[in-house]
Design a protein around this motif. Structure first.
Motif, PDB file in Angstrom:
ATOM      1  N   GLY A  10       0.823  -1.212   0.000  1.00  0.00           N
ATOM      2  CA  GLY A  10       0.000   0.000   0.000  1.00  0.00           C
ATOM      3  C   GLY A  10       0.854   1.259   0.000  1.00  0.00           C
ATOM      4  O   GLY A  10       0.552   2.221  -0.705  1.00  0.00           O
ATOM      5  N   LEU A  11       1.924   1.260   0.782  1.00  0.00           N
ATOM      6  CA  LEU A  11       2.810   2.425   0.818  1.00  0.00           C
ATOM      7  C   LEU A  11       3.510   2.641  -0.517  1.00  0.00           C
ATOM      8  O   LEU A  11       3.609   3.773  -1.009  1.00  0.00           O
ATOM      9  CB  LEU A  11       3.841   2.274   1.932  1.00  0.00           C
ATOM     10  N   VAL A  12       3.999   1.570  -1.119  1.00  0.00           N
ATOM     11  CA  VAL A  12       4.686   1.681  -2.409  1.00  0.00           C
ATOM     12  C   VAL A  12       3.700   2.133  -3.488  1.00  0.00           C
ATOM     13  O   VAL A  12       3.999   3.008  -4.298  1.00  0.00           O
ATOM     14  CB  VAL A  12       5.371   0.352  -2.787  1.00  0.00           C
ATOM     15  N   PHE A  13       2.506   1.555  -3.487  1.00  0.00           N
ATOM     16  CA  PHE A  13       1.485   1.894  -4.475  1.00  0.00           C
ATOM     17  C   PHE A  13       1.088   3.367  -4.360  1.00  0.00           C
ATOM     18  O   PHE A  13       1.031   4.086  -5.360  1.00  0.00           O
ATOM     19  CB  PHE A  13       0.274   0.984  -4.275  1.00  0.00           C
ATOM     20  N   ALA A  14       0.848   3.831  -3.136  1.00  0.00           N
ATOM     21  CA  ALA A  14       0.469   5.231  -2.934  1.00  0.00           C
ATOM     22  C   ALA A  14       1.608   6.171  -3.315  1.00  0.00           C
ATOM     23  O   ALA A  14       1.370   7.232  -3.912  1.00  0.00           O
ATOM     24  CB  ALA A  14       0.064   5.453  -1.479  1.00  0.00           C
ATOM     25  N   SER A  15       2.837   5.799  -2.989  1.00  0.00           N
ATOM     26  CA  SER A  15       3.959   6.675  -3.336  1.00  0.00           C
ATOM     27  C   SER A  15       4.162   6.754  -4.843  1.00  0.00           C
ATOM     28  O   SER A  15       4.546   7.803  -5.365  1.00  0.00           O
ATOM     29  CB  SER A  15       5.235   6.220  -2.641  1.00  0.00           C
ATOM     30  N   LEU A  16       3.885   5.665  -5.556  1.00  0.00           N
ATOM     31  CA  LEU A  16       3.988   5.712  -7.016  1.00  0.00           C
ATOM     32  C   LEU A  16       2.963   6.671  -7.619  1.00  0.00           C
ATOM     33  O   LEU A  16       3.275   7.440  -8.520  1.00  0.00           O
ATOM     34  CB  LEU A  16       3.803   4.320  -7.605  1.00  0.00           C
ATOM     35  N   TRP A  17       1.732   6.632  -7.124  1.00  0.00           N
ATOM     36  CA  TRP A  17       0.713   7.536  -7.653  1.00  0.00           C
ATOM     37  C   TRP A  17       1.024   8.990  -7.297  1.00  0.00           C
ATOM     38  O   TRP A  17       0.808   9.894  -8.116  1.00  0.00           O
ATOM     39  CB  TRP A  17      -0.671   7.149  -7.147  1.00  0.00           C
ATOM     40  N   LEU A  18       1.518   9.229  -6.093  1.00  0.00           N
ATOM     41  CA  LEU A  18       1.898  10.601  -5.716  1.00  0.00           C
ATOM     42  C   LEU A  18       3.075  11.090  -6.542  1.00  0.00           C
ATOM     43  O   LEU A  18       3.122  12.253  -6.962  1.00  0.00           O
ATOM     44  CB  LEU A  18       2.226  10.666  -4.223  1.00  0.00           C
ATOM     45  N   LEU A  19       4.030  10.215  -6.791  1.00  0.00           N
ATOM     46  CA  LEU A  19       5.170  10.572  -7.623  1.00  0.00           C
ATOM     47  C   LEU A  19       4.722  10.880  -9.047  1.00  0.00           C
ATOM     48  O   LEU A  19       5.178  11.853  -9.657  1.00  0.00           O
ATOM     49  CB  LEU A  19       6.200   9.445  -7.616  1.00  0.00           C
ATOM     50  N   ALA A  20       3.814  10.072  -9.573  1.00  0.00           N
ATOM     51  CA  ALA A  20       3.302  10.324 -10.923  1.00  0.00           C
ATOM     52  C   ALA A  20       2.561  11.653 -10.990  1.00  0.00           C
ATOM     53  O   ALA A  20       2.704  12.405 -11.965  1.00  0.00           O
ATOM     54  CB  ALA A  20       2.387   9.186 -11.355  1.00  0.00           C
ATOM     55  N   SER A  21       1.794  11.969  -9.969  1.00  0.00           N
ATOM     56  CA  SER A  21       1.084  13.257  -9.995  1.00  0.00           C
ATOM     57  C   SER A  21       2.056  14.426  -9.905  1.00  0.00           C
ATOM     58  O   SER A  21       1.829  15.467 -10.515  1.00  0.00           O
ATOM     59  CB  SER A  21       0.056  13.322  -8.863  1.00  0.00           C
ATOM     60  N   ASP A  22       3.165  14.255  -9.181  1.00  0.00           N
ATOM     61  CA  ASP A  22       4.176  15.309  -9.128  1.00  0.00           C
ATOM     62  C   ASP A  22       4.879  15.466 -10.475  1.00  0.00           C
ATOM     63  O   ASP A  22       5.148  16.582 -10.915  1.00  0.00           O
ATOM     64  CB  ASP A  22       5.220  15.012  -8.052  1.00  0.00           C
ATOM     65  N   ILE A  23       5.175  14.356 -11.127  1.00  0.00           N
ATOM     66  CA  ILE A  23       5.881  14.415 -12.407  1.00  0.00           C
ATOM     67  C   ILE A  23       5.015  15.051 -13.491  1.00  0.00           C
ATOM     68  O   ILE A  23       5.469  15.872 -14.270  1.00  0.00           O
ATOM     69  CB  ILE A  23       6.350  13.003 -12.828  1.00  0.00           C
ATOM     70  N   PHE A  24       3.739  14.673 -13.528  1.00  0.00           N
ATOM     71  CA  PHE A  24       2.853  15.148 -14.587  1.00  0.00           C
ATOM     72  C   PHE A  24       2.082  16.413 -14.203  1.00  0.00           C
ATOM     73  O   PHE A  24       1.113  16.772 -14.865  1.00  0.00           O
ATOM     74  CB  PHE A  24       1.869  14.050 -14.992  1.00  0.00           C
ATOM     75  N   GLU A  25       2.520  17.103 -13.162  1.00  0.00           N
ATOM     76  CA  GLU A  25       1.823  18.302 -12.689  1.00  0.00           C
ATOM     77  C   GLU A  25       1.856  19.423 -13.728  1.00  0.00           C
ATOM     78  O   GLU A  25       0.869  20.139 -13.906  1.00  0.00           O
ATOM     79  CB  GLU A  25       2.466  18.763 -11.384  1.00  0.00           C
ATOM     80  N   ILE A  26       2.966  19.566 -14.436  1.00  0.00           N
ATOM     81  CA  ILE A  26       3.088  20.663 -15.394  1.00  0.00           C
ATOM     82  C   ILE A  26       2.795  20.218 -16.823  1.00  0.00           C
ATOM     83  O   ILE A  26       2.925  20.995 -17.755  1.00  0.00           O
ATOM     84  CB  ILE A  26       4.495  21.291 -15.310  1.00  0.00           C
ATOM     85  N   THR A  27       2.372  18.969 -16.984  1.00  0.00           N
ATOM     86  CA  THR A  27       2.077  18.427 -18.311  1.00  0.00           C
ATOM     87  C   THR A  27       0.649  18.796 -18.696  1.00  0.00           C
ATOM     88  O   THR A  27      -0.209  18.974 -17.838  1.00  0.00           O
ATOM     89  CB  THR A  27       2.228  16.891 -18.283  1.00  0.00           C
TER      90      THR A  27
END
Length: 91
Positions: A10-27
């Motif tokens: 759960g922690l890894v899964f949530a961190s991946l989605w948060l990381l993806a939202s940070d990466i694609f924030e300016i896209t």
């Protein structure tokens, strides 16, 4: 043991989605939507394939080795998430 595996996943899964939202924030929104759909499909496919592989290996490999292999895969994923997070820091 069975309490820790879902908690770590759960922690890894949530961190991946948060990381993806940070990466694609300016896209732009269309590109981000395409990327999120591919990420979601990849996580679903990975869960299904991982279940199939573990079911196939359960007849041939001892349970302690399956747990060890699972822990190693989780460790690799955590290292990959940390690397990507350092490469694309949040603003």
């Amino acid at each position: 043991m069975f309490m820790f595996v879902p908690a770590i996943f759960g922690l890894v899964f949530a961190s991946l989605w948060l990381l993806a939202s940070d990466i694609f924030e300016i896209t732009e929104k269309q590109a981000a939507a395409r990327a999120f759909s591919k990420i979601g499909a990849g996580t679903l496919a990975g869960g299904m394939i991982g279940g199939l592989i573990s079911k196939a290996l359960a007849a041939h490999v001892d349970a302690k080795w399956l747990i060890f292999f699972g822990a190693m895969i989780i460790a690799v994923v955590i290292a990959l998430v940390a690397y990507v997070h350092n490469r694309f820091p949040t603003t």
